[in-house]
Scaffold this motif. Structure first.
Motif, PDB file in Angstrom:
ATOM      1  N   VAL A 188     -22.791 -39.302 -18.765  1.00 23.87           N
ATOM      2  CA  VAL A 188     -21.880 -40.424 -19.211  1.00 23.87           C
ATOM      3  C   VAL A 188     -21.877 -40.540 -20.374  1.00 23.87           C
ATOM      4  O   VAL A 188     -20.523 -41.030 -21.180  1.00 23.87           O
ATOM      5  CB  VAL A 188     -22.394 -41.482 -18.645  1.00 23.87           C
ATOM      6  N   HIS A 189     -22.924 -40.435 -22.291  1.00 23.95           N
ATOM      7  CA  HIS A 189     -22.626 -40.994 -23.454  1.00 23.95           C
ATOM      8  C   HIS A 189     -21.761 -40.023 -23.733  1.00 23.95           C
ATOM      9  O   HIS A 189     -20.912 -40.162 -25.452  1.00 23.95           O
ATOM     10  CB  HIS A 189     -23.837 -40.555 -23.785  1.00 23.95           C
ATOM     11  N   PHE A 190     -21.322 -38.137 -23.461  1.00 20.15           N
ATOM     12  CA  PHE A 190     -19.908 -37.785 -23.741  1.00 20.15           C
ATOM     13  C   PHE A 190     -21.031 -37.081 -25.230  1.00 20.15           C
ATOM     14  O   PHE A 190     -21.572 -36.342 -25.406  1.00 20.15           O
ATOM     15  CB  PHE A 190     -19.180 -38.197 -24.373  1.00 20.15           C
ATOM     16  N   CYS A 191     -21.469 -38.136 -26.331  1.00 23.60           N
ATOM     17  CA  CYS A 191     -21.558 -37.838 -27.453  1.00 23.60           C
ATOM     18  C   CYS A 191     -21.656 -39.061 -28.121  1.00 23.60           C
ATOM     19  O   CYS A 191     -21.313 -40.290 -27.541  1.00 23.60           O
ATOM     20  CB  CYS A 191     -20.907 -36.862 -28.311  1.00 23.60           C
ATOM     21  N   TYR A 192     -23.081 -39.417 -28.779  1.00 25.69           N
ATOM     22  CA  TYR A 192     -23.620 -40.998 -29.304  1.00 25.69           C
ATOM     23  C   TYR A 192     -24.383 -41.816 -28.873  1.00 25.69           C
ATOM     24  O   TYR A 192     -23.894 -41.723 -27.461  1.00 25.69           O
ATOM     25  CB  TYR A 192     -22.327 -41.688 -30.260  1.00 25.69           C
ATOM     26  N   LEU A 193     -25.525 -41.773 -29.027  1.00 25.25           N
ATOM     27  CA  LEU A 193     -26.413 -42.975 -28.635  1.00 25.25           C
ATOM     28  C   LEU A 193     -27.525 -42.235 -27.272  1.00 25.25           C
ATOM     29  O   LEU A 193     -27.976 -42.340 -26.625  1.00 25.25           O
ATOM     30  CB  LEU A 193     -25.674 -44.084 -28.406  1.00 25.25           C
ATOM     31  N   GLU A 194     -26.292 -40.837 -26.935  1.00 26.54           N
ATOM     32  CA  GLU A 194     -27.252 -39.941 -25.814  1.00 26.54           C
ATOM     33  C   GLU A 194     -29.176 -39.531 -26.532  1.00 26.54           C
ATOM     34  O   GLU A 194     -29.736 -39.540 -25.292  1.00 26.54           O
ATOM     35  CB  GLU A 194     -26.816 -38.819 -24.830  1.00 26.54           C
ATOM     36  N   ASP A 195     -28.942 -39.503 -27.739  1.00 22.59           N
ATOM     37  CA  ASP A 195     -30.648 -38.897 -27.991  1.00 22.59           C
ATOM     38  C   ASP A 195     -31.460 -40.858 -27.839  1.00 22.59           C
ATOM     39  O   ASP A 195     -32.180 -40.222 -27.503  1.00 22.59           O
ATOM     40  CB  ASP A 195     -30.844 -39.015 -28.979  1.00 22.59           C
ATOM     41  N   VAL A 196     -30.583 -41.496 -28.293  1.00 25.03           N
ATOM     42  CA  VAL A 196     -31.174 -43.137 -28.172  1.00 25.03           C
ATOM     43  C   VAL A 196     -31.817 -43.291 -26.444  1.00 25.03           C
ATOM     44  O   VAL A 196     -32.650 -43.407 -26.696  1.00 25.03           O
ATOM     45  CB  VAL A 196     -30.687 -44.131 -28.991  1.00 25.03           C
ATOM     46  N   ASP A 197     -30.879 -42.743 -25.866  1.00 27.92           N
ATOM     47  CA  ASP A 197     -30.949 -43.312 -24.415  1.00 27.92           C
ATOM     48  C   ASP A 197     -32.038 -42.422 -23.942  1.00 27.92           C
ATOM     49  O   ASP A 197     -32.998 -43.026 -23.022  1.00 27.92           O
ATOM     50  CB  ASP A 197     -29.931 -42.860 -23.798  1.00 27.92           C
ATOM     51  N   VAL A 198     -32.052 -41.165 -24.458  1.00 28.06           N
ATOM     52  CA  VAL A 198     -33.577 -40.269 -24.025  1.00 28.06           C
ATOM     53  C   VAL A 198     -34.420 -40.451 -23.888  1.00 28.06           C
ATOM     54  O   VAL A 198     -35.428 -40.866 -23.487  1.00 28.06           O
ATOM     55  CB  VAL A 198     -32.582 -38.684 -23.590  1.00 28.06           C
ATOM     56  N   GLY A 199     -34.499 -40.463 -25.421  1.00 30.06           N
ATOM     57  CA  GLY A 199     -35.671 -42.012 -26.389  1.00 30.06           C
ATOM     58  C   GLY A 199     -36.488 -43.204 -26.115  1.00 30.06           C
ATOM     59  O   GLY A 199     -37.422 -43.187 -25.498  1.00 30.06           O
TER      60      GLY A 199
END
Length: 327
Positions: A188-199
Motif C-alpha cells: 500500500v505504501h508503494f514507496c516511501y516509509l515502507e521500511d519504517v513501517d516494517v521496522g
C-alpha cells in the motif's frame, strides 16, 4: 553450497547506475548471489546488464533476474525478491549505490550478533560528497515524523553500532523468517516509509533494528524520484505517514499521542508551504485518509503479549521528539 545471504536490488530505470553497483558487489569479501527485480523499466536496464555480464562474466556476482511488467513500487518489488531468495538473510540494496568490499560481511556479522535482531542498516554516505552521511538509521517520534538524525553530518560521526527505530531499506540486511511472523513490506505504501513501517512492526513484536557503521555504502540519492523534495515524494510520504500511524498504533496510543500528532501535521504543513509544496502535503493527507478507509483491515492486531513492547516504543517516540526538536 547455499549462500547465507542473498542481495535483492529493486530496479526502475536505473541503467546508468547498475554497472557501478554490481561491480562493487562482485568485489565483496563475502560472496552472495544477487536478485535484480526489475519494475517494468523502460530504459533497457536488464538487457544492458545481461550484455555487460556476458562480455565480462567475472565482473559481477551470480545474477538472477525477475522482470515485472509494470512499476509496482518498491515495496512489492522487494517482496518478490525476498520471497525468491533461498537464504537465511536478505540484503536490500538501492541500485544507485556502490558498496565497500566488506559491506556484506559486516552486515551478516552484525545481524548474527543477537538472535532478536530483525534488521541492520549500513552506514550510507553521499556519493557526491563522501564526507557527509546520507543515512545511518532512522528514528520515529510522537510528532509523527520519521527522520535520520545522522543525515548531513560528518562521515566520521556515528561510528558505533547503535539501535534505531528502523533500518533504511536502501542498504540493510534482514532476517528472512521474521517476515513470515510480522508480514512483508506493505505494498500500500508503494514507496516511501515502507521500511519504517516494517521496522516499526518488528519492534512491536519484540525485535531489534541496528545500524552498523563499518558497513559502508555510497549512495547517489533520489535516483528515481529526482530530488530530496518534490511533489510526488511529499504526496506519497504524507499519505503513507498517516496510514502508518493508523496502522501501527492501538487506539489508546493514538489518543495519547493525538495532540503531538496534530502539532506535527501543522508544522509540516507550514514547512512545505514555505517550500511551495503545501498543496502537495495537504493532498497527501487526504490520500492518507483514503488509504486508511480502504485498507483498514491491515491494522496491526493488538496483542497483550506485546504490551511491554508498546510501552518501550512509546517512551522512544517521546524521547525522539526532544531529540528531533533539539536538532
Amino acid at each position: 553450497m547455499q549462500s547465507k545471504v542473498t542481495i535483492v536490488i529493486p530496479n526502475y530505470n536505473g541503467k546508468k547506475y547498475m554497472d557501478d553497483c554490481l561491480r562493487s558487489l562482485g568485489k565483496q569479501t563475502m560472496k552472495a548471489p544477487v536478485i535484480i527485480v526489475d519494475n517494468g523499466s523502460e530504459d533497457g536496464s536488464v538487457d544492458a546488464v545481461k550484455e555487460m555480464a556476458s562480455k565480462k562474466p567475472g565482473r559481477y556476482p551470480k545474477l538472477k533476474f525477475l522482470e515485472l511488467h509494470e512499476n509496482t513500487g518498491f515495496a512489492n518489488a522487494v517482496n518478490v525478491g525476498i520471497k525468491a531468495a533461498d537464504s537465511e538473510y536478505v540484503i536490500l540494496l538501492n541500485n544507485d549505490t556502490v558498496c565497500e568490499e566488506r559491506m556484506t560481511e559486516k552486515l551478516v556479522r552484525a545481524i548474527e550478533s543477537q538472535k532478536k535482531v530483525f534488521s541492520v542498516g549500513a552506514k550510507m554516505l553521499s556519493m557526491k560528497n563522501p564526507d557527509v552521511i546520507d543515512d545511518a538509521g532512522d528514528l520515529y517520534c510522537a510528532l509523527g515524523w520519521a527522520f535520520s538524525p545522522a543525515r548531513d553530518k560528518n562521515s566520521k560521526s556515528y561510528s558505533k553500532r547503535c539501535a534505531v527505530t528502523t533500518a533504511c531499506a536502501g542498504a540493510a540486511i534482514y532476517r528472512k523468517y521474521v517476515f513470515e511472523q510480522i508480514g512483508y513490506f506493505d505494498e500500500v505504501h508503494f514507496c516511501y516509509l515502507e521500511d519504517v513501517d516494517v521496522g516499526y512492526r518488528a519492534r512491536i513484536y519484540g525485535y531489534k533494528n541496528l545500524m552498523e557503521p563499518s558497513a559502508i555504502v555510497y549512495h547517489a540519492g533520489s535516483g528515481t524520484s529526482g530530488s530530496r523534495y518534490n511533489k510526488f515524494k511529499e504526496e506519497l510520504t504524507a499519505s503513507n505517514n498517516l496510514y502508518f500511524i493508523y496502522k501501527n498504533m492501538p487506539v489508546l496510543q493514538l489518543i495519547f499521542n493525538l495532540p503531538l500528532l496534530i502539532i506535527g501535521v501543522i508544522i509540516k504543513q507550514v514547512y512545505f508551504a514555505r517550500k511551495g509544496l503545501g498543496m502537495s502535503y495537504a493532498k497527501g493527507l487526504l490520500m492518507g485518509i483514503k488509504k486508511i478507509i480502504k485498507h483498514s483491515d491491515r491494522k496491526v492486531p493488538f496483542s497483550p503479549g506485546n504490551l511491554g513492547n508498546y510501552f518501550i516504543l512509546e517512551a522512544e517516540l517521546l524521547v525522539n521528539c526532544i531529540r528531533r526538536l533539539a536538532g
